[in-house]
Design a protein around this motif. Sequence first.
Motif, PDB file in Angstrom:
ATOM      1  N   VAL A 165       0.289  -8.702  -4.756  1.00 45.91           N
ATOM      2  CA  VAL A 165      -0.234  -7.934  -5.881  1.00 45.91           C
ATOM      3  C   VAL A 165      -0.110  -6.448  -5.566  1.00 45.91           C
ATOM      4  CG1 VAL A 165      -2.290  -7.393  -7.241  1.00 45.91           C
ATOM      5  CG2 VAL A 165      -1.856  -9.756  -6.530  1.00 45.91           C
ATOM      6  N   ILE A 166       0.328  -5.676  -6.559  1.00 47.99           N
ATOM      7  CA  ILE A 166       0.325  -4.224  -6.460  1.00 47.99           C
ATOM      8  C   ILE A 166      -0.906  -3.726  -7.199  1.00 47.99           C
ATOM      9  CG2 ILE A 166       1.560  -2.087  -6.953  1.00 47.99           C
ATOM     10  CD1 ILE A 166       4.139  -3.695  -7.024  1.00 47.99           C
ATOM     11  N   LEU A 167      -1.790  -3.023  -6.506  1.00 43.68           N
ATOM     12  CA  LEU A 167      -3.048  -2.555  -7.073  1.00 43.68           C
ATOM     13  C   LEU A 167      -2.911  -1.092  -7.482  1.00 43.68           C
ATOM     14  CD1 LEU A 167      -5.995  -3.163  -7.729  1.00 43.68           C
ATOM     15  CD2 LEU A 167      -6.574  -2.575  -5.362  1.00 43.68           C
ATOM     16  N   LEU A 168      -2.971  -0.815  -8.785  1.00 46.82           N
ATOM     17  CA  LEU A 168      -2.723   0.519  -9.321  1.00 46.82           C
ATOM     18  C   LEU A 168      -3.931   1.071 -10.067  1.00 46.82           C
ATOM     19  CD1 LEU A 168       0.864  -0.183 -10.719  1.00 46.82           C
ATOM     20  CD2 LEU A 168       0.254   0.819  -8.515  1.00 46.82           C
ATOM     21  N   THR A 169      -5.108   0.688  -9.633  1.00 49.15           N
ATOM     22  CA  THR A 169      -6.341   1.137 -10.267  1.00 49.15           C
ATOM     23  C   THR A 169      -6.881   2.385  -9.563  1.00 49.15           C
ATOM     24  OG1 THR A 169      -7.572  -0.371  -8.836  1.00 49.15           O
ATOM     25  CG2 THR A 169      -6.936  -1.197 -11.008  1.00 49.15           C
ATOM     26  N   PRO A 170      -7.894   3.059 -10.143  1.00 44.29           N
ATOM     27  CA  PRO A 170      -8.486   4.219  -9.472  1.00 44.29           C
ATOM     28  C   PRO A 170      -9.051   3.872  -8.097  1.00 44.29           C
ATOM     29  CG  PRO A 170      -9.116   4.183 -11.774  1.00 44.29           C
ATOM     30  CD  PRO A 170      -8.421   2.876 -11.512  1.00 44.29           C
ATOM     31  N   ALA A 171      -9.148   4.882  -7.248  1.00 46.62           N
ATOM     32  CA  ALA A 171      -9.513   4.667  -5.842  1.00 46.62           C
ATOM     33  C   ALA A 171     -10.877   4.026  -5.666  1.00 46.62           C
ATOM     34  CB  ALA A 171      -9.466   6.002  -5.099  1.00 46.62           C
ATOM     35  N   ASP A 172     -11.819   4.294  -6.576  1.00 45.68           N
ATOM     36  CA  ASP A 172     -13.159   3.753  -6.390  1.00 45.68           C
ATOM     37  C   ASP A 172     -13.225   2.241  -6.570  1.00 45.68           C
ATOM     38  OD1 ASP A 172     -12.706   3.862  -9.139  1.00 45.68           O
ATOM     39  OD2 ASP A 172     -14.817   4.242  -9.605  1.00 45.68           O
ATOM     40  N   HIS A 215     -10.693   0.174  -5.307  1.00 43.51           N
ATOM     41  CA  HIS A 215      -9.775  -0.455  -4.368  1.00 43.51           C
ATOM     42  C   HIS A 215     -10.457  -1.412  -3.398  1.00 43.51           C
ATOM     43  CE1 HIS A 215      -6.387   2.747  -4.895  1.00 43.51           C
ATOM     44  NE2 HIS A 215      -6.624   2.036  -5.977  1.00 43.51           N
ATOM     45  N   ARG A 216     -11.656  -1.053  -2.924  1.00 44.74           N
ATOM     46  CA  ARG A 216     -12.327  -1.930  -1.970  1.00 44.74           C
ATOM     47  C   ARG A 216     -12.671  -3.281  -2.612  1.00 44.74           C
ATOM     48  NH1 ARG A 216     -16.389  -0.754   2.773  1.00 44.74           N
ATOM     49  NH2 ARG A 216     -17.341  -2.798   3.052  1.00 44.74           N
ATOM     50  N   ASP A 217     -13.261  -3.231  -3.792  1.00 48.42           N
ATOM     51  CA  ASP A 217     -13.681  -4.457  -4.457  1.00 48.42           C
ATOM     52  C   ASP A 217     -12.485  -5.293  -4.904  1.00 48.42           C
ATOM     53  OD1 ASP A 217     -15.510  -6.290  -5.874  1.00 48.42           O
ATOM     54  OD2 ASP A 217     -14.623  -5.418  -7.674  1.00 48.42           O
ATOM     55  N   LEU A 218     -11.565  -4.689  -5.644  1.00 50.50           N
ATOM     56  CA  LEU A 218     -10.424  -5.448  -6.144  1.00 50.50           C
ATOM     57  C   LEU A 218      -9.480  -5.856  -5.012  1.00 50.50           C
ATOM     58  CD1 LEU A 218      -9.568  -3.504  -9.429  1.00 50.50           C
ATOM     59  CD2 LEU A 218     -10.746  -5.699  -9.186  1.00 50.50           C
ATOM     60  N   GLY A 219      -9.277  -4.956  -4.044  1.00 54.12           N
ATOM     61  CA  GLY A 219      -8.438  -5.302  -2.906  1.00 54.12           C
ATOM     62  C   GLY A 219      -9.009  -6.462  -2.126  1.00 54.12           C
ATOM     63  N   GLY A 220     -10.343  -6.469  -1.945  1.00 57.36           N
ATOM     64  CA  GLY A 220     -10.992  -7.583  -1.262  1.00 57.36           C
ATOM     65  C   GLY A 220     -10.808  -8.890  -2.001  1.00 57.36           C
ATOM     66  N   ARG A 221     -10.896  -8.853  -3.337  1.00 55.68           N
ATOM     67  CA  ARG A 221     -10.691 -10.062  -4.137  1.00 55.68           C
ATOM     68  C   ARG A 221      -9.258 -10.581  -4.021  1.00 55.68           C
ATOM     69  NH1 ARG A 221     -12.583  -9.179 -10.176  1.00 55.68           N
ATOM     70  NH2 ARG A 221     -11.728 -11.316 -10.286  1.00 55.68           N
ATOM     71  N   ILE A 222      -8.325  -9.663  -4.030  1.00 57.74           N
ATOM     72  CA  ILE A 222      -6.917 -10.050  -3.932  1.00 57.74           C
ATOM     73  C   ILE A 222      -6.626 -10.705  -2.583  1.00 57.74           C
ATOM     74  CG2 ILE A 222      -4.569  -9.115  -3.798  1.00 57.74           C
ATOM     75  CD1 ILE A 222      -5.575  -6.973  -5.874  1.00 57.74           C
ATOM     76  N   LEU A 223      -7.109 -10.088  -1.513  1.00 62.62           N
ATOM     77  CA  LEU A 223      -6.888 -10.643  -0.176  1.00 62.62           C
ATOM     78  C   LEU A 223      -7.623 -11.964  -0.006  1.00 62.62           C
ATOM     79  CD1 LEU A 223      -7.180  -7.328   1.856  1.00 62.62           C
ATOM     80  CD2 LEU A 223      -5.093  -8.675   1.510  1.00 62.62           C
ATOM     81  N   SER A 224      -8.815 -12.078  -0.559  1.00 58.63           N
ATOM     82  CA  SER A 224      -9.569 -13.321  -0.472  1.00 58.63           C
ATOM     83  C   SER A 224      -8.850 -14.460  -1.193  1.00 58.63           C
ATOM     84  CB  SER A 224     -10.971 -13.140  -1.062  1.00 58.63           C
ATOM     85  OG  SER A 224     -11.730 -12.245  -0.278  1.00 58.63           O
ATOM     86  N   ALA A 225      -8.028 -14.097  -2.174  1.00 60.50           N
ATOM     87  CA  ALA A 225      -7.253 -15.108  -2.901  1.00 60.50           C
ATOM     88  C   ALA A 225      -5.966 -15.476  -2.178  1.00 60.50           C
ATOM     89  CB  ALA A 225      -6.940 -14.598  -4.305  1.00 60.50           C
ATOM     90  N   GLY A 226      -5.742 -14.860  -1.005  1.00 61.20           N
ATOM     91  CA  GLY A 226      -4.559 -15.199  -0.207  1.00 61.20           C
ATOM     92  C   GLY A 226      -3.291 -14.486  -0.632  1.00 61.20           C
ATOM     93  N   LYS A 227      -3.423 -13.318  -1.271  1.00 60.92           N
ATOM     94  CA  LYS A 227      -2.253 -12.572  -1.738  1.00 60.92           C
ATOM     95  C   LYS A 227      -2.047 -11.327  -0.886  1.00 60.92           C
ATOM     96  CE  LYS A 227      -2.708 -15.432  -5.217  1.00 60.92           C
ATOM     97  NZ  LYS A 227      -1.930 -16.692  -5.284  1.00 60.92           N
ATOM     98  N   HIS A 228      -0.796 -11.017  -0.576  1.00 61.68           N
ATOM     99  CA  HIS A 228      -0.478  -9.750   0.081  1.00 61.68           C
ATOM    100  C   HIS A 228      -0.808  -8.607  -0.877  1.00 61.68           C
ATOM    101  CE1 HIS A 228       1.480 -11.951   3.287  1.00 61.68           C
ATOM    102  NE2 HIS A 228       2.271 -12.543   2.418  1.00 61.68           N
ATOM    103  N   LEU A 229      -1.065  -7.408  -0.315  1.00 60.60           N
ATOM    104  CA  LEU A 229      -1.597  -6.318  -1.132  1.00 60.60           C
ATOM    105  C   LEU A 229      -0.878  -5.005  -0.851  1.00 60.60           C
ATOM    106  CD1 LEU A 229      -3.812  -5.125  -3.009  1.00 60.60           C
ATOM    107  CD2 LEU A 229      -5.268  -4.939  -0.964  1.00 60.60           C
ATOM    108  N   LEU A 230      -0.374  -4.382  -1.916  1.00 68.61           N
ATOM    109  CA  LEU A 230       0.175  -3.031  -1.852  1.00 68.61           C
ATOM    110  C   LEU A 230      -0.699  -2.156  -2.743  1.00 68.61           C
ATOM    111  CD1 LEU A 230       2.501  -1.255  -0.764  1.00 68.61           C
ATOM    112  CD2 LEU A 230       3.727  -1.724  -2.894  1.00 68.61           C
ATOM    113  N   ILE A 231      -1.260  -1.081  -2.182  1.00 69.51           N
ATOM    114  CA  ILE A 231      -2.268  -0.293  -2.867  1.00 69.51           C
ATOM    115  C   ILE A 231      -1.744   1.102  -3.184  1.00 69.51           C
ATOM    116  CG2 ILE A 231      -4.715   0.336  -2.854  1.00 69.51           C
ATOM    117  CD1 ILE A 231      -4.962  -1.263  -0.238  1.00 69.51           C
ATOM    118  N   GLU A 232      -1.983   1.550  -4.416  1.00 71.50           N
ATOM    119  CA  GLU A 232      -1.677   2.940  -4.745  1.00 71.50           C
ATOM    120  C   GLU A 232      -2.563   3.864  -3.910  1.00 71.50           C
ATOM    121  OE1 GLU A 232      -1.197   5.763  -8.668  1.00 71.50           O
ATOM    122  OE2 GLU A 232      -2.725   4.201  -8.681  1.00 71.50           O
TER     123      GLU A 232
END
Length: 217
Positions: free
Chosen positions: A39-46, A48-65
């Motif tokens: 998943v490429i995460l392109l949301t505001p910085a505030d 990133h922790r919550d959505l990035g954690g959800r993405i990783l918990s779902a077993g997906k690699h993560l690329l963050i803006e």
Amino acid sequence: MAYAVTRSPERRAAFEASYRIAATDDLHAVLGDPAVDAVILLTPADSHRDLGGRILSAGKHLLIEKPAGLVTDDTRFLADRAKASGLLAASVLQHRFRSSVQAVAKIISSGEPGRLCGVHCLIPWWRPQAYYDQPGRGTYARDGGGVMLTQAIHTLDVLRALCGGARISAAHSVTSHLHRMEAEDMVCALATFGSGAVPGRVSEVVEIGQWRNLRVN
């Protein structure tokens, strides 16, 4: 690309019209799809922790803006979560991969120009007040900062890539009278570049909406 996720109906419609790929507002369904590897995460910085954690918990690699998080602890949280899950998580500063930058890097690595003796960078960005009138723009709570963190960081990364790293020795930032915003719109810094401590200056990193109409008295 399998999905695009956004809460905004207008952005979903615009994305579908431009890319002919269905957009959705159901992140849970997307993360539950085993066909999604990353998943490429392109949301505001505030967020990133919550959505990035959800993405990783779902077993997906993560690329963050950039930036990866509002504070260093956010970045460490995501890095630790990815490592524990055997996943990749990274932030990207893509300007160093532009063909023009790659061409300059090749010339420098050839040794043809000789040794670097100094670095100077002036970055004029064109941002009208309307850009910052959008909710959260230019605030510490949502973006984590202003011009330095959200725009000029790309050019600074290019300098680091071309000149062998950088160390800031002094800096100054202000919010000028040209914008109504919380964070900074002007920054300047003194730095040294590379292992040889080459002197450099990142001067007047500015973000001015009406540059052509600016008068200095």
